[in-house]
Design a protein around this motif. Structure first.
Motif, short mmCIF file in Angstrom:
data_model
loop_
_atom_site.label_atom_id
_atom_site.label_comp_id
_atom_site.label_asym_id
_atom_site.label_seq_id
_atom_site.Cartn_x
_atom_site.Cartn_y
_atom_site.Cartn_z
N UNK A 65 15.06 10.40 2.99
CA UNK A 65 14.78 9.17 1.88
C UNK A 65 14.18 8.00 2.36
N UNK A 66 13.13 8.48 3.53
CA UNK A 66 12.38 7.35 3.86
C UNK A 66 10.92 7.88 3.67
N UNK A 67 10.35 8.03 2.29
CA UNK A 67 9.40 8.51 2.16
C UNK A 67 8.08 7.79 2.25
N UNK A 68 8.41 6.36 2.53
CA UNK A 68 7.01 5.64 2.42
C UNK A 68 6.84 5.11 3.78
N UNK A 69 5.68 5.48 4.35
CA UNK A 69 5.14 4.84 5.69
C UNK A 69 4.22 3.98 5.53
N UNK A 70 4.61 2.93 6.28
CA UNK A 70 3.41 1.91 6.29
C UNK A 70 2.98 1.27 7.45
N UNK A 71 1.81 0.69 7.91
CA UNK A 71 1.20 0.22 9.11
C UNK A 71 0.86 -1.10 8.73
N UNK A 72 1.70 -2.17 9.23
CA UNK A 72 1.44 -3.57 9.25
C UNK A 72 0.95 -4.34 10.38
N UNK A 120 1.22 -4.55 15.55
CA UNK A 120 1.02 -3.37 14.70
C UNK A 120 2.23 -2.83 14.63
N UNK A 121 2.90 -2.96 13.32
CA UNK A 121 4.00 -2.37 13.08
C UNK A 121 4.10 -0.97 12.30
N UNK A 122 4.96 -0.10 12.60
CA UNK A 122 5.01 1.26 11.83
C UNK A 122 6.23 1.21 11.11
N UNK A 123 6.18 0.99 10.10
CA UNK A 123 7.41 1.02 9.09
C UNK A 123 7.73 2.11 8.08
N UNK A 124 8.77 2.45 8.26
CA UNK A 124 9.43 3.83 7.37
C UNK A 124 10.58 3.11 6.40
N UNK A 125 10.19 3.14 5.05
CA UNK A 125 11.18 2.59 4.15
C UNK A 125 11.44 3.69 2.87
N UNK A 152 -0.87 1.99 3.70
CA UNK A 152 0.09 2.86 3.33
C UNK A 152 -0.46 4.11 3.76
N UNK A 153 0.56 5.17 4.18
CA UNK A 153 -0.09 6.50 4.51
C UNK A 153 -0.12 7.29 3.23
N UNK A 154 -1.29 7.96 2.74
CA UNK A 154 -1.34 8.66 1.69
C UNK A 154 -0.79 10.24 2.04
#
Length: 166
Positions: A65-72, A120-125, A152-154
């Motif tokens: 259920x953590x389908x969105x990956x963002x780099x911040x 740089x943060x790798x964030x899974x939400x 956001x990772x596409x």
């Protein structure tokens, strides 16, 4: 950080364990053409030297259920301690931010960076709503945060935990 000397057999063992850390010592020994005892001694030496840090199960983020990956990218207000030292000082905004990040479960990796941004943060939400809540209630409320830029990772092109063993 001292570099440990690795011979061809050590590198084979490491490559095998990076691919499947659940293999038995017997299976690893067979794959590198050693008897089990010397193979186990080599693995133990690599563990004790910190080359092998730990054994883990790698989870599929989408399936839990953590389908969105963002780099911040995060820029902080100040870049050094009051005395002008470049390393992280115990009372600096950089250190305070680093300590805060350690308690944010959404952040699975954080790196101090060169360039215009500090971290740089790798964030899974779960989704964009979850990301928005994390940004508004957590990251942007941190007193040292001056600016953030999110990407956001596409599509996943390559993802591995295996390090190149050259």
């Amino acid at each position: 950080m001292s570099k440990i000397e690795l011979d061809k057999t050590d590198r084979k063992i490491l490559a095998i364990l990076q691919e499947d850390g659940r293999l038995s010592n017997q299976d690893v020994a067979e794959k590198v053409s050693l008897s089990p005892s010397p193979c186990l001694r080599r693995v133990k030496r690599l563990e004790e030297a910190g080359v092998i840090r730990q054994y883990v199960a790698l989870l599929d983020a989408d399936k839990i259920g953590l389908g969105l990956l963002a780099y911040v990218n995060v820029r902080l207000e100040k870049h050094s301690d009051p005395q002008g030292n470049s390393r992280i000082h115990p009372t600096s905004p950089r250190n305070d931010f680093a300590l805060s990040v350690a308690n944010w479960p959404e952040v699975v990796a954080c790196y101090a960076m060169t360039g215009e941004m500090d971290f740089l943060l790798r964030v899974h939400v779960e989704d964009m709503d979850h990301f928005s809540r994390f940004m508004m209630a957590t990251l942007l409320r941190h007193p040292a945060v001056l600016d953030v830029k999110s990407s956001f990772a596409l599509q996943k092109i390559k993802e591995t935990t295996a390090l190149p063993l050259v």
